[in-house]
Design an enzyme around this catalytic site. Structure first.
Site, PDB file in Angstrom:
ATOM      1  N   ASP A  26       9.399  94.613  37.285  1.00  0.00           N
ATOM      2  CA  ASP A  26       8.412  93.696  36.718  1.00  0.00           C
ATOM      3  C   ASP A  26       8.176  92.511  37.657  1.00  0.00           C
ATOM      4  O   ASP A  26       9.132  91.940  38.192  1.00  0.00           O
ATOM      5  CB  ASP A  26       8.959  93.174  35.371  1.00  0.00           C
ATOM      6  CG  ASP A  26       7.976  92.300  34.652  1.00  0.00           C
ATOM      7  OD1 ASP A  26       6.892  92.805  34.317  1.00  0.00           O
ATOM      8  OD2 ASP A  26       8.278  91.113  34.422  1.00  0.00           O
ATOM      9  N   GLU A  31       5.558  96.724  40.175  1.00  0.00           N
ATOM     10  CA  GLU A  31       4.353  96.117  39.587  1.00  0.00           C
ATOM     11  C   GLU A  31       3.753  95.239  40.671  1.00  0.00           C
ATOM     12  O   GLU A  31       4.038  94.049  40.781  1.00  0.00           O
ATOM     13  CB  GLU A  31       4.693  95.277  38.347  1.00  0.00           C
ATOM     14  CG  GLU A  31       3.422  94.909  37.591  1.00  0.00           C
ATOM     15  CD  GLU A  31       3.487  93.621  36.787  1.00  0.00           C
ATOM     16  OE1 GLU A  31       2.502  93.328  36.111  1.00  0.00           O
ATOM     17  OE2 GLU A  31       4.505  92.904  36.841  1.00  0.00           O
TER      18      GLU A  31
HETATM   19  C1  NOJ Z   1       4.299  91.878  33.714  1.00  0.00           C
HETATM   20  C2  NOJ Z   1       4.417  92.652  32.435  1.00  0.00           C
HETATM   21  O1  NOJ Z   1       3.773  93.889  32.592  1.00  0.00           O
HETATM   22  C3  NOJ Z   1       3.806  91.801  31.363  1.00  0.00           C
HETATM   23  O2  NOJ Z   1       3.633  92.506  30.168  1.00  0.00           O
HETATM   24  C4  NOJ Z   1       4.682  90.588  31.182  1.00  0.00           C
HETATM   25  O3  NOJ Z   1       4.084  89.714  30.255  1.00  0.00           O
HETATM   26  C5  NOJ Z   1       4.868  89.831  32.509  1.00  0.00           C
HETATM   27  N1  NOJ Z   1       5.120  90.703  33.623  1.00  0.00           N
HETATM   28  C6  NOJ Z   1       6.013  88.874  32.431  1.00  0.00           C
HETATM   29  O4  NOJ Z   1       7.226  89.574  32.414  1.00  0.00           O
END
Ligand code: NOJ
Length: 566
Positions: free
Chosen positions: A230, A290
């Site tokens: 993430d 991500e």
């Molecule tokens: C990316 C995640 O996909 C999202 O859902 C989240 O709110 C943020 N990172 C913070 O962790």
């Protein structure tokens, strides 16, 4: 519009058992590809997938109970968004304990059972590693904020303000307001790129690095096959914390726009990810990033070049081609395909409006859903499906601020409605709450669940679900789709995107009409070495299937996929 029915759902099971997935057969194939390069990944938002105890929220036992469904669909690995103990401010992305399961979702025993059942069916488990921040309720942060001399003080980013009521710098939180929160107990501010309840870890502290790397080891030992990482982009900030450049205008939260220059994509992040990869390699695990990038050059950096970094940085640029445009998709695919890394394609996720809404024209949405599947499931690379996409699930956005669950939707209303719309319960059948739960689920299902649900689509040979199943069965059995290079065809066609997946003496031809009018395309495949090849239709929405490969008439949003053999 129809597609050629190649097999009934029952026959799928037979096909799949005759051709077990590549990963099950061997670790590395003849082309040197590893298991994750042929696997189909499927993202599960656990709160919304399957509710085994009728609490209105999904859980791990629910996921385990759907293993057969996933297997029959053609899924090899599931990525489960955070299911760890959490106050759920950001629905799990605020982790208060990295080595346990939140009671909402079950127990570690349930987790082990899920892994075991997954193993029996060759479905691997990928967890979501929230690497940038913890919850403000994590024991590390509770200790960190307890005093300036606490053992964990330096595990987070604490600074004095510039003056009375003045944070250390001008950085915005991406979720609105300043990225700094004053803690009255010690009189210092802590940094949070996301919500104030999500303090950023200090990755410059070796103790943080060690503790976090150990978390991954702990889960690998428990049978996890990898992590989706993430928010990797924001792991590091410049040490002197200088102000970001201000840009004209204000954002949807009313904050002055700024360039996120000194708190994202710093080179140190690549060093840390490279080390994390070394840990993953100890367990033959995969790291999925991500990775929000501006261009292919930035994306390339996440693969690591000469050193190993992430095997699977997600290409979000693909999700930002927000129109059905053959030239735009062609350009984007060519860029990733030539990047030197293994492409990772997705259409949507729990932060992005569902593909059904983004590409749908309101009239041909089901055809367009098949068209998009025909695109991203036939490309060279690894696809990540988002749960329910295979049904044509649509967004169900809140219409009143008081109904919004996602905090950014309440803060940014009405410009920002939050992400509830793309996180609604999986649609299993046409009974109340789409068969997800006997009680009102945490988010309401859209009215279209009556037609777009697993039970109904299972029975309909022309459904989106069965189209996905056909495609995924092909991906698991056709060597050209698994291994073949991507060769763009008819590159000046403004409406139809066509390409070959070419492998040795075989190729698969894919032609997709991205427009709402019929188009006839001609193929001269002599330059690609398939001039006199024999063609067999593999899957099409065209009725009847085209007789000759040289000239194919594609109905609006039509899909044609054929095998060519010399
Ligand atoms: C990316 C995640 O996909 C999202 O859902 C989240 O709110 C943020 N990172 C913070 O962790």
């Amino acid at each position: 519009m129809k597609f050629r029915n190649l097999a009934t759902p029952a026959l799928f099971t037979v096909i799949l058992s005759l051709f077990p997935s590549v990963q099950a057969q061997k670790k590395i194939d003849a082309e040197g590809h590893q298991w994750w390069q042929h696997a189909v990944f499927y993202e599960i938002y656990p709160r919304s997938f399957a509710d085994s105890d009728n609490s209105g929220m999904g859980d791990l036992n629910g996921i385990t109970s759907k293993m057969d469904y996933l297997k029959q669909l053609g899924v090899d690995a599931i990525w489960i968004t955070p299911c760890f103990p959490s106050p759920q401010v950001d629905f799990g992305y605020d982790v208060s304990d990295y080595e346990d399961i939140d009671p909402t979702y079950g127990t570690l025993k349930d987790f082990d059972h899920m892994v075991e059942e997954g193993k029996k069916k060759d479905v691997r488990i990928i967890l979501d590693f929230v690497i940038n921040h913890t919850s403000d309720q994590h024991k590390w942060f509770l200790d960190s904020k307890s005093s300036k001399t606490a053992g964990h003080r330096d595990w987070y980013i604490w600074r004095d303000g510039k003056g009375a009521n003045q944070p250390p710098n001008n950085w915005n939180s991406t979720f609105g307001g300043s990225a700094w929160k004053l803690d009255p107990a010690t009189g210092q501010y802590y940094y949070h790129y996301f919500y104030a309840e999500q303090p950023d870890l200090n990755w410059r502290n070796p103790a943080v690095e060690k503790a976090m790397f150990d978390v991954t080891r702990w889960w690998y030992k428990r049978g996890v096959s990898g992590f989706r990482l993430d928010a990797v982009d924001t792991m590091f900030e410049v040490e002197d914390l200088r102000d970001n450049p201000t840009l004209p205008g204000i954002n949807k939260f009313g904050d002055p726009n700024q360039e996120v220059k000194y708190n994202a994509k710093l080179p140190e992040m690549h060093d840390a990810l490279t080390k994390l990869r070394t840990v993953a390699d100890e367990s033959d695990a995969v790291l999925i990033g991500e990775t929000w990038t501006k261009n292919i050059e930035e994306l390339k950096e996440y693969y690591g070049g000469h050193r190993k970094e992430l095997q699977m940085p997600m290409d979000f640029l693909f999700t930002q081609v927000n129109q059905l445009s053959a030239p735009e998709f062609r350009r984007q695919i060519a860029g990733v395909d030539k990047s030197g890394g293994w492409p990772v394609y997705l259409l949507s996720n729990h932060d992005i409006v569902r593909a059904y809404n983004r590409y749908g024209d309101g009239q041909h949405n089901d055809d367009i859903a098949k068209l998009m599947a025909g695109l991203f499931l036939t490309l060279r690379g690894t696809p990540i499906l988002y749960y329910g996409e295979e049904l044509g699930m649509e967004n169900n956005d809140p219409t009143r601020r008081e109904d919004v669950k996602d905090p950014i939707g309440r803060l940014g209303w009405p410009k920002e409605k939050g992400r509830d719309g793309e996180r609604t319960p999986m649609q299993w059948n046409d009974s109340a709450n789409a068969g997800f739960s006997t009680v009102a689920p945490w988010l309401p299902v859209p009215a279209s669940y009556k037609t777009h649900n697993v039970a109904a689509e299972d029975k309909d040979p022309d459904s989106i679900l069965n189209f996905y199943r056909h495609l995924l069965a092909l991906r698991h059995t056709d060597a050209a789709l698994a291994e073949g290079e991507y060769v763009a065809l008819n590159e000046n066609d403004p409406n139809v995107i066509s390409y070959l997946r070419r492998y040795k003496n075989e190729a698969v031809l894919v032609a997709l009409n991205m427009s709402n009018t019929e188009h006839t395309v001609k193929f001269d495949l002599a330059p690609q070495g398939f001039g006199k090849a024999k063609s067999t239709t593999l899957l099409t929405t065209l009725k009847p299937a085209p007789a000759r490969i040289e000239e194919v008439s594609l109905a609006p949003f039509g899909v044609y996929i054929a095998r060519l053999s010399k």
